[in-house]
Design an enzyme around this catalytic site. Structure first.
Site, PDB file in Angstrom:
ATOM      1  CB  SER A   1      -0.947  -0.012   1.197  1.00  0.00           C
ATOM      2  OG  SER A   1      -0.227  -0.182   2.395  1.00  0.00           O
TER       3      SER A   1
ATOM      4  CG  LEU B   1       6.334  -9.409  -9.343  1.00  0.00           C
ATOM      5  CD1 LEU B   1       7.290  -8.696  -8.391  1.00  0.00           C
ATOM      6  CD2 LEU B   1       5.027  -9.729  -8.624  1.00  0.00           C
ATOM      7  CD  GLU B   2       1.407  -9.151 -14.532  1.00  0.00           C
ATOM      8  OE1 GLU B   2       0.607  -8.667 -13.714  1.00  0.00           O
ATOM      9  OE2 GLU B   2       1.553 -10.380 -14.668  1.00  0.00           O
TER      10      GLU B   2
ATOM     11  CD  GLN C   1       0.272  -6.993   1.154  1.00  0.00           C
ATOM     12  OE1 GLN C   1       0.177  -7.447   2.295  1.00  0.00           O
ATOM     13  NE2 GLN C   1      -0.288  -5.835   0.802  1.00  0.00           N
TER      14      GLN C   1
END
Lengths: 77, 196
Positions: free
Chosen positions: B123, B149-150, B169
């Site tokens: 976040s 991961l994009e 996470q």
């Protein structure tokens, strides 16, 4: 049991990865990203093969263990 | 049902979930940041990312593996170092991978639990506009590998990507029932013959 499946091996998006294009029986082709260590030259990818009475399937060395129907003659030891 | 950090650590101890290398430390300490949140574990960015080259845009047909054309011609790997991070400019996109390898074995007996997982961004990074996945956050049971991961910067500032920085996470959930998988789907049958 590990076998080799005929495919087209291309460079992947990471240095230790390859894109393999596998011809699907009667239904075009599919692409997977696999570890470079699971390919041989530019035409073979290591797979696990499973069979039952109605056909054979190759399990790709992808993290998701994707599978694709194949003809037994497409596989070599 | 989402696993708490204590349940996650118990699952790791039993081998029902494997994270390699294992996140450490398991408890907060003054010396080191603890990657375990109450119901998630933070994972790190691996040293290699894959970056789109600056080329003229093309049209991709995704129906039959059209994106295979992108790999060689339009993407290039880049190795991150402390002295040479990647400057992710606003509105740009790269592929990354987790440093950790995730293994979610399907249990071999009904008395063992089965797990799946979800990858989510952090976040605090999201406030800067950084996302780490565009779609399909679920890591399914039987998964074994690092997570791609994009990574996209939707913010107004350039964000530096460093190797081994905490980037995402992972939240683990218990799966109801034991899913069938390829080998058990064909259990009892013979392996293929037909070698040339």
């Amino acid at each position: 049991m590990d076998r080799w499946l005929k495919c087209k091996v291309l460079k992947g998006m990471f240095s230790d990865e390859r894109a393999v294009v596998v011809h699907r029986r009667g239904n075009g082709s599919v692409q997977f990203f696999v570890p470079a260590s699971s390919t041989r030259g530019d035409e073979w990818v290591r797979v696990k093969v499973f069979s039952r009475s109605d056909g054979s399937w190759a399990e790709m060395p992808t993290p998701q263990r994707d599978s694709v129907p194949i003809a037994p003659e497409e596989i070599v030891s | 049902m989402i696993l708490s950090n204590t349940e996650l650590q118990a699952a790791l101890d039993h081998g029902w979930i494997r994270i390699t290398p294992p996140p450490e430390p398991r408890q907060p300490s003054v010396e080191r940041e603890c990657p375990y949140q109450t119901t998630a574990v933070d994972l790190r960015l691996s040293t290699e990312i894959s970056c789109p080259k600056n080329k003229a845009p093309i049209t991709v047909d995704l129906r039959e593996g059209g994106f295979k054309e992108l790999s060689d011609a339009y993407y290039q790997p880049f190795v991150l170092t402390e002295s040479q991070p990647w400057a992710l400019k606003p509105g740009t996109f790269v592929l990354g991978r987790t440093l950790e390898r995730i293994t979610l074995p399907i249990p071999t007996s009904p008395d063992q639990p089965c797990y799946a997982a979800r990858i989510e961004g952090r976040s605090s990074y999201a406030r800067c506009g950084l996302t780490v996945h565009l779609t399909a956050p679920t890591i399914h049971a039987n998964y074994d590998g690092v997570v791609t991961l994009e990574i996209c910067n939707f913010g107004n500032f350039t964000i530096s990507l460093f190797p081994e920085m905490y980037i995402c996470q992972m939240i683990f959930e218990k799966v109801m029932g034991i899913p069938f998988r390829n080998d058990s789907q064909f259990q009892g049958q013979t392996s293929a013959t037909g070698a040339r």
